[in-house]
Scaffold this motif. Sequence first.
Motif, short mmCIF file in Angstrom:
data_model
loop_
_atom_site.label_atom_id
_atom_site.label_comp_id
_atom_site.label_asym_id
_atom_site.label_seq_id
_atom_site.Cartn_x
_atom_site.Cartn_y
_atom_site.Cartn_z
N TRP A 230 0.81 -1.22 0.00
CA TRP A 230 0.00 0.00 0.00
C TRP A 230 0.84 1.27 0.00
CZ3 TRP A 230 -4.57 -1.07 -1.68
CH2 TRP A 230 -5.05 -2.37 -1.48
N THR B 210 -7.97 5.65 0.08
CA THR B 210 -7.72 4.33 -0.50
C THR B 210 -6.60 3.59 0.23
OG1 THR B 210 -8.36 5.24 -2.62
CG2 THR B 210 -7.28 3.10 -2.66
N GLN B 211 -5.48 4.30 0.44
CA GLN B 211 -4.34 3.69 1.12
C GLN B 211 -4.74 3.15 2.51
OE1 GLN B 211 -1.26 6.45 2.39
NE2 GLN B 211 0.21 5.39 1.06
N ALA C 78 -7.76 2.41 3.48
CA ALA C 78 -8.68 1.29 3.30
C ALA C 78 -7.91 -0.01 3.07
CB ALA C 78 -9.62 1.57 2.13
N GLY C 79 -6.82 0.07 2.30
CA GLY C 79 -5.97 -1.11 2.06
C GLY C 79 -5.36 -1.62 3.36
N LEU D 134 -14.37 -2.25 2.55
CA LEU D 134 -13.00 -1.79 2.29
C LEU D 134 -12.47 -2.39 0.99
CD1 LEU D 134 -11.75 -2.17 5.97
CD2 LEU D 134 -12.02 0.01 4.75
N ILE E 294 -13.65 -0.32 -1.77
CA ILE E 294 -12.92 0.95 -1.90
C ILE E 294 -11.60 0.73 -2.64
CG2 ILE E 294 -11.73 2.81 -0.63
CD1 ILE E 294 -13.80 2.50 1.60
N VAL E 295 -10.86 -0.32 -2.28
CA VAL E 295 -9.55 -0.53 -2.91
C VAL E 295 -9.65 -1.39 -4.16
CG1 VAL E 295 -8.25 -0.23 -0.77
CG2 VAL E 295 -9.01 -2.52 -1.41
N ASP E 296 -10.85 -1.90 -4.43
CA ASP E 296 -11.09 -2.68 -5.64
C ASP E 296 -10.20 -3.92 -5.73
OD1 ASP E 296 -12.39 -3.31 -7.97
OD2 ASP E 296 -11.14 -2.04 -9.24
N TYR F 3 -11.19 -9.78 -1.84
CA TYR F 3 -10.55 -9.96 -0.53
C TYR F 3 -10.11 -11.40 -0.27
CZ TYR F 3 -14.91 -11.42 1.87
OH TYR F 3 -16.03 -12.08 2.28
N TYR G 114 -6.72 -11.57 -2.06
CA TYR G 114 -5.74 -10.77 -1.33
C TYR G 114 -5.42 -11.42 0.02
CZ TYR G 114 -3.57 -6.90 1.18
OH TYR G 114 -2.72 -6.14 1.92
#
Lengths: 311, 311
Positions: free
Chosen positions: A54, A135-136, A138-139, A168, A171-173, A176, A179
């Motif tokens: 991030w 965004t950052q 949220a990551g 979240l 938001i970061v697309d 999950y 990730y």
Amino acid sequence: MSEPIYVIGHQQPDTDTICSALAYARLKREQGADVVPARTGALNPETQFVVDRWGVEIPVLLDDAAGEQVILVDHNEYSQTVTGAENAEIVEIIDHHRIGDIETSEPILFRNEPVGSTATILTQLFDDANETIPTQTAGLLLSGILSDTVVLRSPTTTERDRAAATRLADIVDVDYEAYGKELLTQKSKVGEKSPREMVLSDFKEFDFDGQQVGIGQIETVEPSVVLDQQDAVLETMDDVATERDYAVFLLLVTDLLEEDSTALVAGPEVEPVEKGLDTTFTDREAFLPGVMSRKKQVVPLLEDAFGANSA
Amino acid sequence: MSEPIYVIGHQQPDTDTICSALAYARLKREQGADVVPARTGALNPETQFVVDRWGVEIPVLLDDAAGEQVILVDHNEYSQTVTGAENAEIVEIIDHHRIGDIETSEPILFRNEPVGSTATILTQLFDDANETIPTQTAGLLLSGILSDTVVLRSPTTTERDRAAATRLADIVDVDYEAYGKELLTQKSKVGEKSPREMVLSDFKEFDFDGQQVGIGQIETVEPSVVLDQQDAVLETMDDVATERDYAVFLLLVTDLLEEDSTALVAGPEVEPVEKGLDTTFTDREAFLPGVMSRKKQVVPLLEDAFGANSA
């Protein structure tokens, strides 16, 4: 010129602790406060991966908090906090653990909620303050939730963690689940560590009725990497227990895929551990089916067992 | 058939403690939980007036909480809570005081905020839960705020208390200044009490570094009613200090109109009190200009002074 306030998580920082410090400092700065994210020690590989992913600067290392103003995140016990905290002014606490031994002279904000991660509460705090989550941030918050709940699989997971993670991730697309698997892979990189690094990398110390108890946890998709070198691991645990005068040192080797743990034990007070966990150690090893959470499935049982022992 | 959860405030209940217990029980019941409002002792005249004014049943008397599940409101210290709390399961805490000595084995909701009353936080909790505040509950919450902040005049008052009071006064359609004055009149009814009832009616006990300290407060528009019978009051304070083995028993006689306090003292450890409050007692009496809040202007100073004393 006034001193900043430090936001700091627990010793042996993990992803939720570091991401919560970063996110809360961000929120407080948005609100005009001079707040700096801090940490007590080195990042583990998973957290380093998250910080790189991030693109954020790692929090400053705070060796000694004496004389400083501090906000504690992701812990609320003296045995787990930064050196010098007894002589610091604790101005806020945001956490999701049991209520520990910290007392203050003035009323402060202490927000402890029984959810899967501190990052979940911080997501709420952005909403409460009507602040958009960058965004950052949220990551980072997503990483804290997924790491602490083992991608929403740990028994500590609540509906609020699920809702926050979903939002979240939007938001970061990112997906999950995908990730989260990346995070688990990072978390599982235990093979490259020395036994001492392994047993102490996610480690917490408790004071149960005057007795010092250390509980480490290794969360991995490959428990055999740890258990194949069991003799060296036990020897290291013996050393640590002796050096620190622990009543007991319990290590949970948690299989993230099978969702259970193998426990190893060192130190003299094995009996209350066996009673508390309702198990028997054979050659200092016990299998704990379904146990994934130190906080929820181990700490309360040991606290009760050690309390009953001394009563 | 399961046991209910009791919501209970501190000993020597005051209006904020009783109204918070009633309001939070109402919110939890709206949400489907089996929660019962409770109290540790008799209501003071102000609180009795409030309960009558808004037509609610007084909370049940809980003599002993051992074996029960309890939610603590408006306090978070063992020395101030219901008998048997050490052997109860504390499942939540909502408060606005300093962080005390309560520890739990499991993570729980602990929401402590530095605002003027617990009722202010409860107003927020209704909003957070998207629950409409019923008129009766709004009346109770307004009473809790106005009582604990001396109609928004105490130095503990925050913008959030003001906003909540304004909004609650709208819901119940009263002028909060006028209603607040009615409460003050009730609070000031000290003349009818015995010296013992007077000094113990709003009383809290603290453990400062192993020493037991009692701090009573009489808030009144007529301090002379108390101070005119100073000899009898001091004699009673001596008795209480001896019976309970207090290091010190401090009584604040707070003038609600002049916004200051006269302190009376009993017990052997007067010196740390003088140091902490930066004052000198003459004939066991000291004048404290501007002091209205035990919590904010007295407790932290005494805690520090007693801590430094023993160090």
